[in-house]
Design an enzyme around this catalytic site. Sequence first.
Site, short mmCIF file in Angstrom:
data_model
loop_
_atom_site.label_atom_id
_atom_site.label_comp_id
_atom_site.label_asym_id
_atom_site.label_seq_id
_atom_site.Cartn_x
_atom_site.Cartn_y
_atom_site.Cartn_z
N ASP A 33 -12.86 28.45 4.48
CA ASP A 33 -14.22 28.11 4.13
C ASP A 33 -15.16 29.08 4.85
O ASP A 33 -14.74 29.77 5.79
CB ASP A 33 -14.52 26.66 4.55
CG ASP A 33 -15.84 26.16 4.00
OD1 ASP A 33 -16.34 26.76 3.03
OD2 ASP A 33 -16.37 25.18 4.54
N ASP A 58 -13.72 22.18 6.79
CA ASP A 58 -14.30 21.14 7.62
C ASP A 58 -14.97 20.04 6.82
O ASP A 58 -15.28 18.99 7.36
CB ASP A 58 -15.32 21.73 8.60
CG ASP A 58 -16.43 22.51 7.88
OD1 ASP A 58 -16.39 22.58 6.64
OD2 ASP A 58 -17.32 23.04 8.57
N ASP A 106 -13.16 20.02 1.24
CA ASP A 106 -11.98 20.81 1.58
C ASP A 106 -10.70 19.97 1.63
O ASP A 106 -9.61 20.54 1.62
CB ASP A 106 -12.17 21.48 2.95
CG ASP A 106 -13.32 22.46 2.96
OD1 ASP A 106 -13.49 23.17 1.95
OD2 ASP A 106 -14.04 22.52 3.97
#
Length: 832
Positions: free
Chosen positions: A276, A562, A566
């Site tokens: 990410d 996080d 995700d």
Amino acid sequence: ALLADQFKDVLIWILVAAAFVSGVFLGEWIDAGVIMAIVVLNAVLGYVQEARAEDALARLMELAAPEAVVMRDGQEARIPNAELVPGDVVVLEAGDRVGADARLLTAAHLEVDEAALTGESLPVRKTTEPSGADAKLGDRTGMVFTGTTVTGGRGRAVVVGTGRDTEMGRIADLLAEEEPPTPLQVELDRVGRRLAILALATAALVFGAGFLRGNEAESMFLIAVALAVAAIPEGLPAVVTIVLSRGVQRMAKENAIVRRLPAVEALGSATVVCTDKTGTLTRNEMRVQELVLSGIRVAPDEAEVGDPRVDRYLEIAVAANDARKDAEGEYLGDPTEVALLWSAEDAGADPLAIRERLPRHDEVAFDSRRKRMSTVHEVAAGWRLMTKGAPEVIADRCDRLLDVDGVEPFDAERKRRTLNTADDLARRGLRTLAFAYRDLDVAPADAAAAEEGMVLVAVVGINDEVRDEAAGSVRQAHDAGIRVVMVTGDHQVTAESVAREVGILGEGQEVMPGAELSELSAEQLAERVDRYSVYSRVDPVDKVKIVQAWQDRGEIVAMTGDGVNDAPALRAADIGVAMGSGTDVAKEAAGMVLADDNFATIVSAVREGRGIFANLKKVVYFLLSANVSEVFLMFIGFIVFGALGEPLLAVQLLWINLVTDGLPALALGLDPPPAGAMDGPPDEDRNVLSAQRQLSLVAFGSILGAAALAALIVGHYVFGDPWIEVQSTVFTTLVLVQLAHAFNVHAAEGSGWRHGFRGNPTLLWGALGSLALHLLVIYTPLGQTLFDTAAIGVEEWLLIAALTVASFAVVDIVKKRIGGGLVGVSRPAGRR
């Protein structure tokens, strides 16, 4: 559930069967007890380590249960989010955490941080206007979603979904699929099945040979079963658990909390890391990156109080700003406005003092149509209008420019240069703002109407700052042959800018927008997935599609993240790595949690994982080659010298497997990561028992077994010893040659003579400990009684020493001929 998980290994059940056979069929209840003790010890170790990891994770999750303000009976009431139901009207204000999916009824300058759900780093301005039916999650501006945070403004919304009927709940449904096994679990399962087949085949072979020689079927069955038990490395599951546990402890010191033991090794085998952007490569903290004064770019840390342009910029940045500090001294509000307050502090100004000196008299709030915000303040010479907003909007309302020597005309050329600079900042992924002011004699009746004829002061570029160590970590990953791919919910320009800054987006690699990704089938994406290093504006389901596309190409995928969005990809990946500051859902889905949110910690974990897999291969090779030597000795010894008696008793074989081999095997598992572990791609050949390697194990085991067989021949036919002393000599020879073999395995990629006794003092102490235990079995009355042994003399010891040195030398020569990679770490030229 954690305890039950410890019994899912094939080898564990083989050991349970071995204990049953030893007790019921062979009558060796002591042996059965020892084997079951190993099984229980393995389960306890695994349970304790994973429970400790869960406890550490729980400490990260100590957050108060959020509450919501709702309208009940016409009055505002505060209730736990868990009690929200569809139809409730929720009151939203800055700082609130949204407790349910809701449709907005009113929205006054309402902005919501949806980073946890969409990955979008900037807050989303909300309205009551409906969105299109096919709008992406991040574009549904008329809705607020569970788990997001209100950063500014206020509003009311009617709850339309709670629990599993929310967007977060739909993501949770994606987590219902069973977590895929790690590469280590797959490999150990394969090894266990092959060992089971080997044990049965060996038992059948010996039984058939003895039966054809005329031996009684019952006695041959007991001997065959004992030999089958000897073919299984009883200590392997316990050693694997201990090695992984030590890896967990080392990783905990590096701020990586491992929730499942095999996760450390799995990360070491990763060939692709899907990461990410927000909070992982960046700090999730907006900062002023560029400051443009009089058309000249100035680094924010070079802006000095006392320069009239800097002073006026700081006044506007602080005064025309709704961000504030909480009781703990942390800034709350729109991240862009928080960044402006940080820039004031960095320049040495006191935002609180500026606001006390310039009290706000009036304001015109920012909205998406006006693209600017203005406030009115009383100053010594009258009144001052302070405005910030989009550069093109502010520039059109300015006719002068503040320079270091005073106010100058803002002509067409200067305007063109200013807008070009702003465009350049935007192309780099920065959010741009311009600052202007206008001095007035009297307070304006309509502040919005006074936004003309202003003085341009500055243009700034604001960005979610990239972590200092991110670029170096990405470079190390590339050097280690790992492809790093950014998967984010942020806009394409921002994602591309960050990807180039940290080195993810290289020559010939492309960016794929989420809309294009959604239209591709899984098969189409798998065909072209290696072309793309950045995916922007991605939905949760599409993240899973990316992970699976790489897996379809045969890659081992690690996913970092996080946010709630995700979590499905964290679960679908071979190894999920969540950030400690992330959401609870992400942590639950991941196999590892980074307490410091540091992408660089992943590199340390990769090194640790590669070292662990290399060590586990050494452990498997050592134990299996040792067991081959026992099978070789028992089979040849029984076929050729069966009339004299058994070369070794079943209890002696079990003693070697469970105790004498255990300490050296454990020490091998503690070898440091091999030199150059991060200098190339991970070992692509993860088949520990490939055909070629099986040949090497048979060769090594046969050499060790031949040494023990030579001890039998010399002891009986040359020395003329009684059979119990012959057995004791064979027993001791087999122990010594196996201990020496551990040092050859330790020197996986070089000569045992040169490297076998360096780099791991634990191995030396383990070998000495095993030898000490064996001497107790040979020379103490209790040991002699339990294991049917007898003391051996100097002559026998000289024979044992000679055979040990000879076997070590021959194995070392054969190892060089076959290639060190068959024993230790091979690193073939792989893809990047």
